[in-house]
Write an enzyme that holds these catalytic residues in place. Structure first.
Site, PDB file in Angstrom:
ATOM      1  N   LYS A 116     -11.865 -41.924 -18.628  1.00 34.13           N
ATOM      2  CA  LYS A 116     -11.404 -42.337 -17.297  1.00 34.13           C
ATOM      3  C   LYS A 116     -11.976 -41.426 -16.220  1.00 34.13           C
ATOM      4  O   LYS A 116     -12.260 -41.872 -15.103  1.00 34.13           O
ATOM      5  CB  LYS A 116      -9.883 -42.352 -17.258  1.00 34.13           C
ATOM      6  N   GLU A 200      -3.651 -38.437 -11.019  1.00 30.84           N
ATOM      7  CA  GLU A 200      -3.836 -39.306  -9.862  1.00 30.84           C
ATOM      8  C   GLU A 200      -2.573 -39.345  -9.011  1.00 30.84           C
ATOM      9  O   GLU A 200      -1.460 -39.145  -9.520  1.00 30.84           O
ATOM     10  CB  GLU A 200      -4.155 -40.733 -10.312  1.00 30.84           C
ATOM     11  N   HIS A 235       4.477 -48.498 -19.305  1.00 28.00           N
ATOM     12  CA  HIS A 235       3.101 -48.663 -18.820  1.00 28.00           C
ATOM     13  C   HIS A 235       2.337 -49.716 -19.620  1.00 28.00           C
ATOM     14  O   HIS A 235       1.106 -49.749 -19.594  1.00 28.00           O
ATOM     15  CB  HIS A 235       2.334 -47.334 -18.845  1.00 28.00           C
ATOM     16  N   ARG A 292     -13.878 -54.654 -23.129  1.00 29.08           N
ATOM     17  CA  ARG A 292     -13.524 -55.532 -24.248  1.00 29.08           C
ATOM     18  C   ARG A 292     -12.772 -56.734 -23.703  1.00 29.08           C
ATOM     19  O   ARG A 292     -12.492 -56.810 -22.504  1.00 29.08           O
ATOM     20  CB  ARG A 292     -12.631 -54.785 -25.233  1.00 29.08           C
TER      21      ARG A 292
END
Length: 666
Positions: A116, A200, A235, A292
């Protein structure tokens, strides 16, 4: 087109890929672990090969074994599905080394988006908008804490190699940062073999909107519009829909262009999803790119009329995209509800076990079910606990939502806990109907989503009593038919009594609450009179397998009853109830048992926070265990003293094993 492909996956996605392969005349090869020897994807494939024991790391993640099977079977390509090896650069390279086509993007694209942190650097250079945060290599806890403070709380800690909600923690204040970081790193290392994280800014009311992109090896790239995946728990997505509610054509075009730009920045090929956080003011920020096919791809298929797995096969074979951007359009609205074996009332804790009874709504042009499980199959502790994906479509959002509620009413599962009732509550929620969406939706509407279960009322008890009497009558008739005198009064099924009203006393028990419900059933020639709480009701009906057509005091309705382990599972409308018939002489359930201090499923102890003799307060964490790739914290049920800790970090524990002995304060 390929003549034969190997599917390096299991469950519903393997079955889904087989379905398209059959349509195209492509033969399929399945792989399976010991736990999946009798699984549906094994039975549906043209060939199947064992690749290892139950644990994923010893079977579905054994890249060398899977490539050997591909070579042995003569498969020309491997479709990795999602999860497992689908985003594994080494596996994609290994396929290329053995001249086996990988039905996915180039290894370089997987590598670019696999971290990420690195992905955000690439997107920044490509001028794709990013959420403020730290994506660097310095993983020192104190340094990360400093970066979190500079970004400003709340922040989100996220595993750089993560996915599926694993390795993510929201931190509201500085004091909680280090403990959340430790937990996040443990889970990330266990799930992905990499404990690096990024940080973040945590947006307070964002929507999770993703764009489906597709690119071929000839330089063509398109997007197939957006999906809204805002409703999440742990999540992880619960319900997805397409198109996103309230999306303007201008914003859709802008997000689609940015998504294609992101795909081209890494030389992408095949199916991919660019995920964004969409803020209330219409600004959006890149989160990650999944290289994917996504679990929620069916909603895109339903609104575009395209088969995305077919697109994958054609692109991997070297063909151009089946459609240009101008050829693609949105038709109607679609929802996907993920049906899980889990307990929504216990923090969505996963459940395992066999499906003793499974009934699904009828599939048609409006209702689709993607699954790899049928009745009597088992949800294993070794893999994701998803039972099925229920997908519905109609001409607009309100009609599609009505379809979803209707289909959920027709779904029945007995044998393990599921989220079916929760999904129905969600689909019926006023906020969801009005599309008041963001990633905190479940928390914001918690009071209306987690309502108390409907009480066992006279209606439910009348159905239970009717079933019990009809079953007894049918058994009695069968017994009488086997006797020399089938008309003997000793074998009558009509409730005959000498010198008194013909009746039965039955006590039903709610095994969860322990509440008892005494019922008196009076026999009449063609019906029963059921007496509950001094209220008398006429009830009649007939059993057809699990189904009852009931007439209760002039009101006719349908019900279903499934009997398992001496329990009655009663389905009335969208609600299900469980009752047992009280057996005299049985001991009452001890309500003060230490079930909350026992392992909720098989797993591994990862951390112990207390020791014998320690005084603790209610809800204080005692230890952390990992099961089904998720961490579960065992907390003190009340103020008290830990008298003994029965396991230590690293120990394996069985389902139901007592973990801590505890003495409550006076």
């Amino acid at each position: 087109m390929f003549e034969k492909i190997l599917i390096a996956n299991r469950g519903e996605i393997a079955c889904r890929i087989i379905k398209t392969a059959r349509k195209l005349g492509v033969k399929t090869v399945a792989v399976y672990s010991d736990a999946d020897a009798n699984a549906q994807h094994v039975k549906l494939a043209d060939e199947a090969y064992r690749v290892g024991t139950a644990a994923a790391k010893d079977s579905y993640l054994k890249a060398d074994s899977i490539i050997n099977v591909a070579k042995k079977s003569g498969a020309q390509a491997i479709h990795p599905g999602y999860g497992f090896l689908s985003e594994n650069t080494h596996f994609a390279n290994a396929c290329a080394d053995h001249e086996i086509a990988f039905i996915g993007p180039p290894a370089s694209a997987i590598d670019a988006m696999g971290s990420k942190s690195a992905a955000k650097e690439i997107m920044q250079k490509a001028k794709v908008p990013l959420v403020p945060g730290y994506h660097g290599d310095n993983q020192d806890p104190d340094y990360l804490s400093t970066q979190a403070f500079a970004i400003g709380y709340p922040v989100l800690i996220k595993a750089t190699a993560g996915g599926g909600g694993k390795g993510m923690r929201i931190v509201e204040k500085k004091e909680d940062f280090i403990s959340a970081l430790d937990s996040c790193k443990r889970e990330a290392l266990s799930s992905f073999g990499n404990d690096e994280v990024l940080i973040e800014k945590y947006l307070t009311k964002p929507r999770h909107v993703e764009i489906q992109v597709f690119a071929d090896s000839h330089g063509n790239a398109v997007h197939l519009f957006e999906r809204d995946c805002s409703v999440q728990r742990r999540h992880q997505k619960v319900i997805e829909e397409a198109p996103a509610p309230g999306m303007t054509e201008e914003l859709r075009e802008k997000m689609g262009e940015v998504a294609i730009q992101a795909a081209k920045a890494i030389g992408y090929q095949g199916a991919g999803t660019v995920e964004f956080l969409l803020d209330e003011d219409g600004s959006f920020f890149f989160m990650e790119m999944n290289t994917r096919l996504q679990v929620e791809h069916p909603v895109t298929e339903m609104i575009t009329g395209q088969d995305l797995v077919e697109w994958q096969l054609r692109v991997a074979y070297g063909e151009t995209l089946p459609a240009n951007q101008k050829d693609l359009s949105i038709h109607g609205h679609a929802f996907e509800a993920r049906i899980y074996a889990e307990d929504p009332d216990n923090d969505f804790l996963p459940a395992t076990g066999a499906l003793h009874h499974l009934r699904t709504p009828e599939e048609n042009a409006h209702v689709r079910i993607d699954t790899g499980i049928i009745e009597c199959d088992e949800v294993s502790v070794h893999y994701d606990p998803m039972i099925a994906k229920l997908i519905v479509w109609d001409t607009d959002r309100y009609k599609a939502l009505a379809r979803l509620r209707g289909a959920l009413k027709g779904y029945q599962v007995v044998g393990l806990k599921t989220n079916l009732n929760f999904l129905y509550q969600l689909a019926s929620n006023e906020g969801f109907i009005e599309a008041d969406l963001d990633t905190h939706f479940i928390q914001r509407y918690e009071n209306s989503l987690f309502t108390a279960k409907p009480e066992v009322d006279e209606r439910v008890l009348s159905v239970a009593a009717l079933y019990t009497m009809l079953k007894q009558r049918n058994l009695g008739e069968g017994h009488a038919a086997d006797q020399s005198d089938p008309y003997s009064p000793w074998d009558t099924t009509l409730g005959w009594r000498l010198n008194e009203d013909n009746h039965h006393h039955v006590t039903f028990v709610d095994p969860v609450s322990g509440n008892e419900y005494p019922v008196i059933v009076h026999f009449r020639n063609d019906h029963f009179l059921v007496e509950v709480n001094d209220k008398e009701m006429r009830v009649e009906g007939e059993i057809n397998d699990h189904d009852l057509r009931v007439n209760l005091s002039g009101e006719g309705f349908n019900a279903s009853i499934v009997e398992q382990d001496h329990s009655l599972h009663i389905f009335v409308n969208h609600c299900d109830f469980m009752l047992t018939v009280k057996q005299e002489g049985l001991a009452d359930i001890d309500a003060s048992s230490n079930a909350n201090l026992s392992a909720p499923m098989p797993g591994t102890i990862v951390s112990v926070m207390v020791e014998a003799g320690q005084t603790v307060s209610a809800d204080q964490p005692l230890l952390v265990m990992e099961a089904m790739k998720m961490e579960h914290t065992i907390k003190a049920p009340t103020d008290g003293v830990v008298t003994e800790v029965l396991y230590q970090a690293g120990d394996l524990v069985e389902d139901g094993a007592e973990l801590v002995q505890f003495e409550a304060s006076e």
